[in-house]
Design a protein around this motif. Sequence first.
Motif, mmCIF file in Angstrom:
data_model
loop_
_atom_site.group_PDB
_atom_site.id
_atom_site.type_symbol
_atom_site.label_atom_id
_atom_site.label_comp_id
_atom_site.label_asym_id
_atom_site.label_seq_id
_atom_site.Cartn_x
_atom_site.Cartn_y
_atom_site.Cartn_z
ATOM 1 N N GLU A 1 14.925 -34.069 -25.407
ATOM 2 C CA GLU A 1 15.217 -32.630 -25.516
ATOM 3 C C GLU A 1 15.930 -32.567 -26.787
ATOM 4 O O GLU A 1 15.861 -31.604 -27.536
ATOM 5 C CB GLU A 1 16.480 -32.615 -24.276
ATOM 6 C CG GLU A 1 16.387 -31.754 -23.429
ATOM 7 C CD GLU A 1 17.189 -31.884 -22.264
ATOM 8 O OE1 GLU A 1 18.583 -31.437 -22.636
ATOM 9 O OE2 GLU A 1 17.004 -32.177 -21.108
ATOM 10 N N GLN A 2 16.825 -33.511 -27.399
ATOM 11 C CA GLN A 2 17.538 -33.305 -28.678
ATOM 12 C C GLN A 2 16.559 -33.093 -29.848
ATOM 13 O O GLN A 2 16.783 -32.407 -30.673
ATOM 14 C CB GLN A 2 18.252 -34.286 -28.691
ATOM 15 C CG GLN A 2 19.704 -34.576 -27.981
ATOM 16 C CD GLN A 2 20.482 -35.712 -28.173
ATOM 17 O OE1 GLN A 2 21.154 -36.067 -29.060
ATOM 18 N NE2 GLN A 2 20.350 -36.556 -27.096
ATOM 19 N N GLU B 1 14.811 -29.632 -29.697
ATOM 20 C CA GLU B 1 15.739 -28.657 -30.212
ATOM 21 C C GLU B 1 15.877 -28.418 -31.543
ATOM 22 O O GLU B 1 15.710 -27.422 -32.004
ATOM 23 C CB GLU B 1 17.100 -28.954 -29.552
ATOM 24 C CG GLU B 1 17.586 -28.466 -28.268
ATOM 25 C CD GLU B 1 18.739 -28.829 -27.780
ATOM 26 O OE1 GLU B 1 19.740 -29.434 -28.523
ATOM 27 O OE2 GLU B 1 19.004 -28.952 -26.498
#
Lengths: 188, 188, 188, 188
Positions: free
Chosen positions: B62-63, B66
């Motif tokens: 996810e990070q 992003e």
Amino acid sequence: MKRKKILEAAAYIFSKKGFHQARMDEIAALAEVAKGTLYYNFSSKSMLFSATVTEGLESIIEQITENLDSDRPFKEHFRTLIENIIALYLKNNRLAKILLNELSAGIDSKVLAEIESVQNRFISFIAELLDKGQESGVLKTMDVRTASIAVVGQVDSLCKYHLRNPGKISKDQIAETLYNILSTGLLK
Amino acid sequence: MKRKKILEAAAYIFSKKGFHQARMDEIAALAEVAKGTLYYNFSSKSMLFSATVTEGLESIIEQITENLDSDRPFKEHFRTLIENIIALYLKNNRLAKILLNELSAGIDSKVLAEIESVQNRFISFIAELLDKGQESGVLKTMDVRTASIAVVGQVDSLCKYHLRNPGKISKDQIAETLYNILSTGLLK
Amino acid sequence: MKRKKILEAAAYIFSKKGFHQARMDEIAALAEVAKGTLYYNFSSKSMLFSATVTEGLESIIEQITENLDSDRPFKEHFRTLIENIIALYLKNNRLAKILLNELSAGIDSKVLAEIESVQNRFISFIAELLDKGQESGVLKTMDVRTASIAVVGQVDSLCKYHLRNPGKISKDQIAETLYNILSTGLLK
Amino acid sequence: MKRKKILEAAAYIFSKKGFHQARMDEIAALAEVAKGTLYYNFSSKSMLFSATVTEGLESIIEQITENLDSDRPFKEHFRTLIENIIALYLKNNRLAKILLNELSAGIDSKVLAEIESVQNRFISFIAELLDKGQESGVLKTMDVRTASIAVVGQVDSLCKYHLRNPGKISKDQIAETLYNILSTGLLK
DNA sequence: GATGAATGAGCTTTCATTCAT
DNA sequence: GATGAATGAAAGCTCATTCAT
């Protein structure tokens, strides 16, 4: 000699299971020696581990050195060099696994320090090889030590994957990929 | 929620000590929870490990996602991409260490299989990024999967060295070395 | 020898508490041995239990055999035989209790099978005695095996009752009742 | 009513596993009730066990009584009586197993006393039946209580064997053996 | 030099019981 | 009345290490 048999057994077991999972019983059994004999020859599990790793590295470096023909021009043998490293990694993969991965906590700090020093010797060995390439003007200017770490990391992860997923990547594919990346990179 | 606190504590301890050296007592203490509560929430040490790794990976991917701005041209952001990966590796280094190194014997074969699958998801994630670069014509034709493994290996070994020998290599040096090797290789 | 001390302690504890309630700690303490020593000599609680029962039965059968004087006519010694069985049951009641009652679930199926086989040996031993009586023409024609089970059941329940309610039935009453039922039954 | 469902589940689990091996979790699950509800209705595992056994015996004695036709002459129905006892034992064998075997240490002494009293009620029940036979002049003069214990022991051991070794002894063989021994004994 | 029986601290796991909701 | 998340004491078992022989 019992000491030698013990070291051989220890190398096998430690590399297969790692330091913490290896059991002295098992090493003794494989060496066909009583458990007490382990302690007669090595003061503790940690010291046995240390001796195993240190003495194992001698032979690896020896083997790599033997296979190198430093007389020929560096560039010409760059790929051969890579292939040699891969072959030797795979041949000694159990010890290589220890050298590259077994630095977890819980080992005597003395022993841990020794293993780090052994690791550094291996890195330095690769760095020296790169250095020669640089001297002969074939390699770019760079920090050879940092580059060595990167090279070792690539060899390690590719070989590990090869060993874990037999059949998915061939030895040749490893060499090809490594050679491509190391020689001209990924960009067009 | 206790479950969350346990997972956080588990991630910390597992990454610091590895699966076998991690003690349930210690995880419970760190999570400020009774030992029984661990087993109320996770059926065994293996399952707790599995949950820790699996759920941890979600957040990492996810990070990374992003931080990626996929609209800009690939080449322009190649270095930024590398820097991002390094930064996130260092930020999540404990979990990364597990993902890349903890496949030792002695874990439930079920859990072991799950971790391998999680590893593969990470490799695939990197491979997809490389694939986009290839599609945009910036990267050479290659087997992106094999290349990903090599990239991950480099990141791993460089970051590990950085963490182990604070001060010897800077973050920037890592990025520099990685960028150089990955973009144009070592040869002149 | 520690092994012998362990088996004695185990016989005492197992018979007093049954398999599941017996604690390895307690057995070790009674045997004046470290807990690890139990596991050095027996691979698990189940195996210790199995050894206890199996080796205990040898001595019981030996003792009963010694007390039998097979030369005299069967009928003449029928009552003496019964008394002997009762006396030996009471003397070895702890082991007897195990042999007759401890077949609860939760024990290794291997061990459970062994105990069943030991039980069967005991039943067979009684059956052989009855068989001799039949051959000498003193006992009715019957299935000696089934009869043995009935005999053992009577001995067990009467002796248990005697041990549990000290004073309510005397040893002589047990022998008297058993003799009456077994020789001529309850009907007038 | 939850209380009833709990008792039914408890009877099933306790009889299958015995007191110590039965788990409250399992009973709650089988009763489709939360674990807390067990403790809402019964103050402890021991009290639940006590209630299960006590209430179970009522139904057994009830059933045996229903099947008895005390009007007919005793001798005529001796065999029928035996067959009834066997049939009911086998039907209620799980509870019977508890009643006859579950007196191991480790249960609250209060509860243990209660179970002993329940056992005695069962023995007394059989004793009363034998007493009627004695009054009607069919049975020999004897201590009916001691005889009951012997009878119960025989029924127990034969039925247990039958249940454990399906096919080796039939229900009829059990009845036949019991009838022979109890009526005229083993001697010619 | 070599042995292996013995040790005990320390581990994972279980489960009756409690209590805030 | 009923729940189920949480507890923690206690269990079986492991294994590096010691030491009498």
